[in-house]
Scaffold this motif. Structure first.
Motif, PDB file in Angstrom:
ATOM      1  N   ASN A  39       0.837  -1.203   0.000  1.00 41.14           N
ATOM      2  CA  ASN A  39       0.000   0.000   0.000  1.00 41.14           C
ATOM      3  C   ASN A  39       0.869   1.250   0.000  1.00 41.14           C
ATOM      4  OD1 ASN A  39      -1.909  -1.979   1.992  1.00 41.14           O
ATOM      5  ND2 ASN A  39      -2.840  -0.944   0.268  1.00 41.14           N
ATOM      6  N   GLY A  40       0.481   2.208  -0.795  1.00 42.55           N
ATOM      7  CA  GLY A  40       1.198   3.473  -0.826  1.00 42.55           C
ATOM      8  C   GLY A  40       2.491   3.427  -1.609  1.00 42.55           C
ATOM      9  N   GLY A  42       2.795   3.645  -4.824  1.00 45.73           N
ATOM     10  CA  GLY A  42       2.776   4.521  -5.995  1.00 45.73           C
ATOM     11  C   GLY A  42       2.130   3.918  -7.228  1.00 45.73           C
ATOM     12  N   LYS A  43       1.416   2.802  -7.066  1.00 49.62           N
ATOM     13  CA  LYS A  43       0.816   2.156  -8.233  1.00 49.62           C
ATOM     14  C   LYS A  43      -0.260   3.049  -8.863  1.00 49.62           C
ATOM     15  CE  LYS A  43      -0.521  -1.355  -5.661  1.00 49.62           C
ATOM     16  NZ  LYS A  43      -0.136  -0.898  -4.326  1.00 49.62           N
ATOM     17  N   THR A  44      -1.181   3.507  -8.016  1.00 48.89           N
ATOM     18  CA  THR A  44      -2.250   4.361  -8.536  1.00 48.89           C
ATOM     19  C   THR A  44      -1.682   5.667  -9.065  1.00 48.89           C
ATOM     20  OG1 THR A  44      -3.805   3.387  -6.988  1.00 48.89           O
ATOM     21  CG2 THR A  44      -4.412   5.500  -7.928  1.00 48.89           C
ATOM     22  N   THR A  45      -0.672   6.186  -8.381  1.00 45.52           N
ATOM     23  CA  THR A  45      -0.050   7.429  -8.842  1.00 45.52           C
ATOM     24  C   THR A  45       0.530   7.242 -10.239  1.00 45.52           C
ATOM     25  OG1 THR A  45       0.475   7.950  -6.566  1.00 45.52           O
ATOM     26  CG2 THR A  45       1.634   9.196  -8.242  1.00 45.52           C
ATOM     27  N   TYR A  54      -2.228  13.809 -13.084  1.00 47.52           N
ATOM     28  CA  TYR A  54      -1.125  14.596 -12.528  1.00 47.52           C
ATOM     29  C   TYR A  54      -0.056  14.787 -13.600  1.00 47.52           C
ATOM     30  CZ  TYR A  54      -3.085  12.995  -8.079  1.00 47.52           C
ATOM     31  OH  TYR A  54      -3.915  12.716  -7.044  1.00 47.52           O
ATOM     32  N   GLN A  86      -9.553   2.921  -8.800  1.00 47.64           N
ATOM     33  CA  GLN A  86      -9.499   2.069  -7.613  1.00 47.64           C
ATOM     34  C   GLN A  86     -10.802   2.168  -6.826  1.00 47.64           C
ATOM     35  OE1 GLN A  86      -5.997   2.659  -5.318  1.00 47.64           O
ATOM     36  NE2 GLN A  86      -6.526   1.108  -3.818  1.00 47.64           N
TER      37      GLN A  86
HETATM   38  N1  LIG Z   1      -3.146  13.643  -4.501  1.00 50.13           N
HETATM   39  C1  LIG Z   1      -2.231  13.277  -3.578  1.00 50.13           C
HETATM   40  N2  LIG Z   1      -1.786  14.178  -2.694  1.00 50.13           N
HETATM   41  C2  LIG Z   1      -0.868  13.835  -1.756  1.00 50.13           C
HETATM   42  N3  LIG Z   1      -0.377  12.598  -1.631  1.00 50.13           N
HETATM   43  C3  LIG Z   1      -0.792  11.651  -2.473  1.00 50.13           C
HETATM   44  C4  LIG Z   1      -1.757  11.936  -3.488  1.00 50.13           C
HETATM   45  N4  LIG Z   1      -1.988  10.794  -4.188  1.00 50.13           N
HETATM   46  C5  LIG Z   1      -1.226   9.854  -3.625  1.00 50.13           C
HETATM   47  N5  LIG Z   1      -0.506  10.349  -2.602  1.00 50.13           N
HETATM   48  C6  LIG Z   1       0.468   9.616  -1.791  1.00 50.13           C
HETATM   49  O1  LIG Z   1       1.351   8.960  -2.651  1.00 50.13           O
HETATM   50  C7  LIG Z   1       1.681   7.684  -2.155  1.00 50.13           C
HETATM   51  C8  LIG Z   1       1.389   6.651  -3.193  1.00 50.13           C
HETATM   52  O2  LIG Z   1      -0.015   6.535  -3.317  1.00 50.13           O
HETATM   53  P1  LIG Z   1      -0.732   5.556  -4.321  1.00 50.13           P
HETATM   54  O3  LIG Z   1      -2.193   5.839  -4.224  1.00 50.13           O
HETATM   55  O4  LIG Z   1      -0.118   5.677  -5.641  1.00 50.13           O
HETATM   56  O5  LIG Z   1      -0.436   4.131  -3.707  1.00 50.13           O
HETATM   57  P2  LIG Z   1      -0.910   2.700  -4.182  1.00 50.13           P
HETATM   58  O6  LIG Z   1       0.303   1.943  -4.523  1.00 50.13           O
HETATM   59  O7  LIG Z   1      -1.956   2.826  -5.206  1.00 50.13           O
HETATM   60  O8  LIG Z   1      -1.497   2.111  -2.838  1.00 50.13           O
HETATM   61  P3  LIG Z   1      -2.810   1.199  -2.592  1.00 50.13           P
HETATM   62  O9  LIG Z   1      -2.378  -0.192  -2.767  1.00 50.13           O
HETATM   63  O10 LIG Z   1      -3.162   1.484  -1.179  1.00 50.13           O
HETATM   64  O11 LIG Z   1      -3.827   1.648  -3.556  1.00 50.13           O
HETATM   65  C9  LIG Z   1       0.890   7.494  -0.883  1.00 50.13           C
HETATM   66  O12 LIG Z   1       1.734   7.752   0.214  1.00 50.13           O
HETATM   67  C10 LIG Z   1      -0.192   8.537  -0.973  1.00 50.13           C
HETATM   68  O13 LIG Z   1      -0.541   9.006   0.313  1.00 50.13           O
END
Ligand SMILES: Nc1ncnc2c1ncn2[C@@H]1O[C@H](COP(=O)(O)OP(=O)(O)OP(=O)(O)O)[C@@H](O)[C@H]1O
Ligand SMILES: [Mg+2]
Lengths: 260, 382
Positions: A39-40, A42-45, A54, A86
């Protein structure tokens, strides 16, 4: 196989937090790529940066040989990248058909004259798209096709996911991003949905698919290759067996799973 | 027994029964002059509404509406025509019927903005006023024929809307709302201080003339003298009919769909190629154009306008009609307009408290039926 999507040196920061850290990632033509990581990580990012939600702080995104870094989300869609979210982002009070048509935006005639005064032509267009939407729904769940004019808010979680996938597929994308399509579903439902997704891919419609998924079993079963992220960095990539054998990955990701 | 009745009502008969009931009720209500019968009328309609809802009659009516749409359209046309004929000699009631129709056009415009594209507009009455003042000035100052002035009133409202939309788009949420509120206040003050537009005392408006017929004279029909408002009412009905068809086609098209998408989720819309500003601008301009047309016709019908007709409170009134009727439902808009226009006219004593009563009603509505009197139905494209 040549890469369809090439990301080089992508960095995305949110204030002090580095969500993507000099990430290099390629998606090959026609492959199913699994994107995993805690979790966190950066996959969704990554999805959000590629689809133009972004703008990356640095790095390049190349799609089909063209630089698409920092283009608007609308532009990226027109280039042929579609996605699901997601946390489902359907319009709950609109019908199944309406939601799917939102994904079909590039095929819709949006002129005022056509829409308001040329109703006969409009209706012919409507019938055509209605047929296309029905076919797509039937490929996933024939029962959904009967509920095509019902509001999406009345559907179960799994059916909503299906509608979201249809919304992304109707535009015939070259690259499809699925962000945890199994979130909030039972293991049985997950298996069912994944089978449907795999069946879609063999449909002759060649597109590449990137799947974010926490269930390693799903990753093993349907992906041809996977990439592991941790703290926005690529930890490892390769076939499922290679990746799971990697000690760093076990520590960062699988180890955590085993502890749970 | 009950089931048979519901089956009966969900067929084409439901439509005719419903239309007759509305004609009878509105006739009785408009004729009533004492407080007691007026009150009884209101209690009856609320009681009937609640009972209809509990006995699932509303569902039957909805089925009938979906299946016999053409018949419903005809009946919707027959109701005002019947009422106009019943009150053919009665200036006051004919004026009220005309006012309802004109207000409904303006709220249909607001419905496109807020109901479809989700663009907040707290200055609907100002655009209504822009239409009214533009057409008046074009007739008195430039000597334009009334019909051209009426249409240009709509165009002017649309043009001013084109300018106001930019600060609205640059801000979002509460700030966008504040921009439109500021515009509403600005408009009132501007009209108050400008003697060119008649200042606070207002200005007289020349009557409508169409094909050489002056709308300000009564006409003879056999032995009876028909009120001059009858012609205005027919024109209002024409405008409402056209606006209704237009907005309905807009809703049942890819344009309406794109507007709905923009309202529900702008991130998802952007990811599917939807140009968010384009649809917000379109909705704002179309809506203001409708309000402007309505305002221009209202001015001619009332023969006199002043800045006090187009205040911020009036904008709130338009908004409350939309909220009461059911955002996005055009039948709901018309139904709510009937009540919101008629109740204060009938209970002169409550005139002073009417905003209090409306805000109370809107609050009750938001608590008990947040989607309004007639909630919007899923789109059909027929
Ligand atoms: N718009 C935003 N503003 C500030 N921080 C962000 C934003 N989007 C994501 N983050 C931060 O960036 C990091 C990566 O987030 P991301 O959502 O990409 O994780 P993930 O791999 O998709 O996790 P998960 O498995 O929980 O979905 C996290 O620490 C999150 O808090
Ligand atoms: Mg995520």
């Amino acid at each position: 196989m040549k890469p369809l999507l090439c990301c080089a040196n992508l960095t995305m920061r949110f204030g002090g937090l580095t969500a993507l850290d000099s990430l290099d990632l390629d998606v090959l033509e026609g492959e199913i790529l699994g994107l995993v990581g805690p979790n966190g990580s950066g996959k969704t990012t990554f999805f959000n940066v590629v689809t133009g939600i972004y703008r990356p702080d640095s790095g390049n995104v190349t799609f089909d040989g063209e630089d698409i870094t920092g283009l608007a989300a609308q532009e990226i869609y027109y280039r042929g990248i579609a996605r699901t979210f997601q946390r489902s982002r359907l319009c709950l009070d609109l019908s199944v058909f309406d939601n799917i048509m939102i994904g079909n935006h590039k095929a819709l005639h949006l002129g005022f004259w056509h829409n308001i005064f040329k109703r006969r032509e409009f209706k012919a267009e409507y019938e055509l798209f209605r047929e296309q939407a029905t076919q797509l729904l039937c490929a996933l769940n024939p029962e959904l096709a009967d509920r095509i004019l019902k509001p999406v808010g009345d559907l179960s979680m799994i059916d909503r996911r299906r509608v979201e996938i249809c919304r992304a597929l109707i535009s015939r994308p070259r690259l499809l991003f699925l962000d945890e399509p199994s979130a909030g579903m039972t293991p049985d439902e997950t298996r069912q949905l994944m089978d449907e997704i795999v069946a879609l891919d063999t449909d002759g419609q060649a597109f590449s698919l990137v799947l974010i998924e926490h269930e390693m079993e799903v990753i093993r079963r349907i992906t041809s290759r996977c990439v592991v992220l941790n703290f926005g960095r690529k930890l490892c990539e390769g076939a499922y067996e290679t990746v799971t054998a990697d000690s760093q990955v076990q520590e960062a990701y699988l180890g955590r799973e085993l502890e749970e | 027994m009950m089931r048979q009745m519901l089956a009966f009502l969900s067929g084409s008969a439901g439509c005719i029964v419903f239309a007759l009931a509305i004609i009878v009720w509105l006739h009785v209500f408009l004729m009533a002059e004492e407080h007691v019968p007026i009150f009884i009328c209101l209690v009856t309609v609320v009681g009937l509404g609640v009972a209809a809802n509990m006995l699932k009659v509303t569902d039957a009516v909805r089925t009938s509406l979906a299946e016999h749409e053409r018949l419903w359209n005809l009946c919707a046309l027959a109701v005002p025509l019947a009422l106009i004929w019943l009150f053919r000699e009665d200036h006051y009631n004919l004026f009220l019927i005309g006012a309802i129709m004109v207000y409904a056009v303006a709220v249909l415009g607001l419905n496109v903005q807020l109901g479809y594209a989700g663009v907040i507009n707290f200055s609907c009455a100002s655009f209504f006023g822009i239409g009214a003042y533009t057409s008046t000035m074009l007739m008195t100052g430039a000597g334009l024929p009334p019909l051209a002035a009426l249409l240009l009133g709509g165009v002017m409202a649309a043009l001013v809307g084109c300018i106001l939309i930019f600060p609205v788009l640059r801000t979002s949420g509460h700030y966008a709302a504040l921009v439109t509120m500021a515009f509403a206040l600005l408009f009132k003050v501007f009209m108050d201080v400008n003697d060119f537009f008649g200042g606070p005392q207002g200005i007289t408006v020349p009557p409508m003339t169409l094909f050489g017929i002056d709308f300000s004279h009564n006409m003879l029909f056999g032995d009876t003298e028909l009120s001059f408002y009858l012609r205005y009412d027919l024109l209002c009905l024409l405008l409402l009919g056209l606006a209704f068809c237009f907005v309905r086609r807009l809703e049942r098209s890819w344009i309406g769909l794109s507007m709905d998408a923009v309202r529900s989720d702008d991130t998802a819309s952007a990811c599917f190629g939807i140009n968010i500003s384009r649809w917000k601008i379109t909705a704002f301009v179309v809506g203001n154009c409708l309000s402007g047309l309505a305002g221009a016709l209202y001015a001619m019908m009332q023969a006199y306008i002043s800045p006090a007709n187009f205040t911020f409170s009036d904008s709130l009134l338009f908004l409350s009609i939309l909220l009461l009727g059911g955002i996005g439902n055009m039948w709901g808009v018309i139904l709510a307009t009937v009540f919101v226009v008629l109740i204060p006219e009938k209970f002169q004593v409550i005139q002073e408290f009417r905003y209090l009563i409306y805000s109370g009603l809107v609050l009750l509505m938001i608590i008990f039926s947040p989607k309004g009197l007639l909630p919007r139905q899923p789109r059909s494209y027929s």
